[in-house]
Scaffold this active site. Structure first.
Site, PDB file in Angstrom:
ATOM      1  N   PHE A  27      -9.698 -35.904  26.991  1.00 10.96           N
ATOM      2  CA  PHE A  27      -8.954 -34.522  27.810  1.00 10.96           C
ATOM      3  C   PHE A  27     -10.659 -33.216  28.532  1.00 10.96           C
ATOM      4  O   PHE A  27     -11.817 -34.273  27.323  1.00 10.96           O
ATOM      5  CB  PHE A  27      -8.429 -33.614  26.970  1.00 10.96           C
ATOM      6  CG  PHE A  27      -7.987 -32.118  28.097  1.00 10.96           C
ATOM      7  CD1 PHE A  27      -6.805 -32.170  28.464  1.00 10.96           C
ATOM      8  CD2 PHE A  27      -8.876 -31.180  27.741  1.00 10.96           C
ATOM      9  CE1 PHE A  27      -6.833 -30.812  29.024  1.00 10.96           C
ATOM     10  CE2 PHE A  27      -8.836 -29.813  28.284  1.00 10.96           C
ATOM     11  CZ  PHE A  27      -7.768 -30.102  28.898  1.00 10.96           C
ATOM     12  N   LYS A  55       1.424 -25.586  22.164  1.00 10.45           N
ATOM     13  CA  LYS A  55       2.153 -26.648  22.755  1.00 10.45           C
ATOM     14  C   LYS A  55       3.331 -26.841  22.069  1.00 10.45           C
ATOM     15  O   LYS A  55       4.252 -26.473  22.472  1.00 10.45           O
ATOM     16  CB  LYS A  55       1.609 -28.147  23.474  1.00 10.45           C
ATOM     17  CG  LYS A  55       0.084 -27.947  24.101  1.00 10.45           C
ATOM     18  CD  LYS A  55      -0.667 -29.592  24.320  1.00 10.45           C
ATOM     19  CE  LYS A  55      -1.948 -29.328  25.039  1.00 10.45           C
ATOM     20  NZ  LYS A  55      -1.552 -28.775  26.096  1.00 10.45           N
ATOM     21  N   ARG A  70       3.909 -33.823  35.739  1.00 11.59           N
ATOM     22  CA  ARG A  70       3.960 -34.388  33.948  1.00 11.59           C
ATOM     23  C   ARG A  70       4.832 -34.026  33.889  1.00 11.59           C
ATOM     24  O   ARG A  70       5.504 -32.700  34.289  1.00 11.59           O
ATOM     25  CB  ARG A  70       3.102 -33.542  33.612  1.00 11.59           C
ATOM     26  CG  ARG A  70       1.358 -34.307  33.610  1.00 11.59           C
ATOM     27  CD  ARG A  70       0.179 -33.777  32.574  1.00 11.59           C
ATOM     28  NE  ARG A  70       0.594 -32.595  32.500  1.00 11.59           N
ATOM     29  CZ  ARG A  70      -0.289 -31.652  30.856  1.00 11.59           C
ATOM     30  NH1 ARG A  70      -0.446 -33.329  30.074  1.00 11.59           N
ATOM     31  NH2 ARG A  70       0.182 -30.427  31.263  1.00 11.59           N
TER      32      ARG A  70
END
Length: 474
Positions: free
Chosen positions: A188, A283, A431
């Site tokens: 990332f 998340k 995604r």
């Protein structure tokens, strides 16, 4: 029916061992009705869109799902399919009432007294101990606070300093200076930025390496290695046990970014000998936008852990206000400044949804959900429209499905308009994150069905536009 979804990443980046084995002991656990073979099941003769066969299976799977009732704990719109929990988890329904109490009573009435009476001061380590079982850590090794980026800096610079400390104690046996930091070449972006800065701060050379190649790249010059457990683009799960073992065998320290695995699959930090780790909580842990991240420091390293950000909150006697710094014991060395109490306590409340849930059970449903979604996509989407970037092998798959699509921006925009919320990674990746606590099989079936409809529409419009362009050119 020919292969619809070709796995571009199958076998890539598996390194010395050839396969990745980072899914934990529960990776192959099945739930009732899950595909009988690993990866994406064959779909010869599968029902076409509108047939109802897959919809009926989805209903049966949801009825047998031991986690299905957990969905009621979340604030979700009826009829919406939320597949973006890998970016921002859904709101647990009870959190607003908890925060109203925090604001009105703890802040509004108790005010400064709440640092002691309401437990504000001890929140970072208390909440860390609640996250610890979800990542396979014993108490006293996880502290919550700051952002993931800040914690990556603490962990990576701290790891290099630990390597220096151990070399000074003779642990390296007088070998070469450890002047390199290895970093996940597919990482990332923020991890890469921080790794570059950490290398400058510590006078090291930064070496980008594919995660699967780390076992061959690590050596006597390596101080620390920073790797993402799950690739944020493709959903590939990297081999945490194997990579960690290779790094430690080389005398270096392993730092893992767990942002896309904490709360989605077993991590087993202690059992696998991980040195340091970081992760976000907004998340799969559903802590809310901007919720504080966490830092794991293995107990064996805590006495020597030297954070590059020695704030007053990590001082052994923070209220003495002395000019000299003396570090507190334990993982609390990862604290820096005054904690963000409102976000911290929202996270603490959100973690209640995990009470009584085993991570292995979550992993089993995650694999079954992603298997089923891919089966539905194969059955519904016209051949050749999509390419699957997520590995078929369970041991190499996180909790998301990434599909390459030439019209990805337009497709995702229309999906969201129709209540199927995933996200886009430019230029061409769709995604879909599967959060087993609130995503069901009917959600997966509907998402694939709507995806097929949208892909057909966008393709037809593209054909019309191309036809118009050709006519205009004549």
């Amino acid at each position: 029916m020919s292969e619809l979804l070709h796995d571009e990443t199958e076998g890539a980046g598996t390194g010395r061992g050839g396969t990745a084995a980072g899914a934990g002991a529960d990776a192959e656990t099945r739930v009732p009705g899950a595909a009988a073979t690993e990866g994406v099941p064959a779909t010869e003769g599968a029902p076409v869109a509108g047939d109802g066969g897959l919809a009926a299976r989805a209903a049966a799977l949801d009825a047998a799902d031991p986690l299905a009732k957990r969905r009621e704990l979340f604030a979700l719109d009826d009829g919406a399919v939320y597949l973006d929990g890998n970016s921002l988890g859904a709101l647990p329904r009870h959190v607003p009432a908890r925060m109203a109490h925090v604001i009105a009573h703890e802040w509004g009435e108790l005010r400064i007294r709440s640092w002691g009476e309401s437990g504000w001061w001890t929140a970072p380590e208390r909440i860390g101990d609640r996250i610890a079982p979800l990542v396979g850590a014993a108490p006293g090794q996880v502290v919550v606070g700051d952002s993931t980026s800040v914690n990556v800096l603490k962990a990576l610079v701290g790891a290099v300093r630990l390597a220096d400390a151990y070399a000074g104690e003779g642990r390296d046996g007088g070998g070469p200076v450890r002047d390199e930091i290895l970093v996940d070449a597919t990482t990332f972006p923020t991890d890469g930025y921080i790794a570059e800065s950490a290398a400058r701060m510590t006078g090291r050379r930064l070496v980008p390496v594919a995660p699967g190649d780390v076992p061959d790249a690590v050596g006597p010059r390596t101080a620390a290695v920073l790797v993402n457990h799950v690739d944020y683009r493709t959903g590939r799960l990297h081999d945490l046990p194997g990579v960690t073992a290779a790094v430690r065998d080389a005398g270096a320290l392993a730092v893992w970014d767990l942002c896309h695995s904490a709360g989605a699959l077993p991590v087993d930090l202690d059992a696998n000998g991980v040195d340091l780790a970081v992760g976000c909580t907004y998340k799969y842990l559903n802590g809310g936008p901007g919720a504080p991240a966490f830092l794991y420091v293995a107990e064996r390293h805590q006495a020597r852990f030297d954070s590059p950000l020695p704030g007053w909150n990590s001082h052994a006697d923070p209220f003495a206000m002395t000019p000299g710094y003396a570090a507190v014991d334990g993982a609390r060395r990862g604290r820096v400044g005054t904690p963000d109490i409102l976000s911290m306590l929202a996270l603490e409340s959100a973690l209640d949804v995990w009470d009584g849930v085993a991570v292995g059970e979550v992993r089993a449903k995650s694999l079954a959900l992603t298997d089923f979604f891919l089966e539905c996509v194969r059955a519904y989407v016209p051949e050749g429209r999509l390419t699957c970037l997520t590995p078929a092998a369970h041991a190499e798959r996180g909790s998301q499905v990434a599909l390459s699509c030439p019209d990805a921006p337009a497709v995702m925009e229309r999906l969201i308009e129709r209540g199927v919320v995933g996200d886009l990674r430019r230029p061409d990746v769709l995604r879909f994150g599967f959060t087993p606590l609130y995503v069901g099989y009917a959600d997966a079936e509907r998402a694939a069905r709507v995806l097929a409809e949208v892909c057909a529409e966008v393709a037809a419009e593209g054909s019309t536009e191309r036809s118009t362009e050709v006519s205009a050119a004549r």
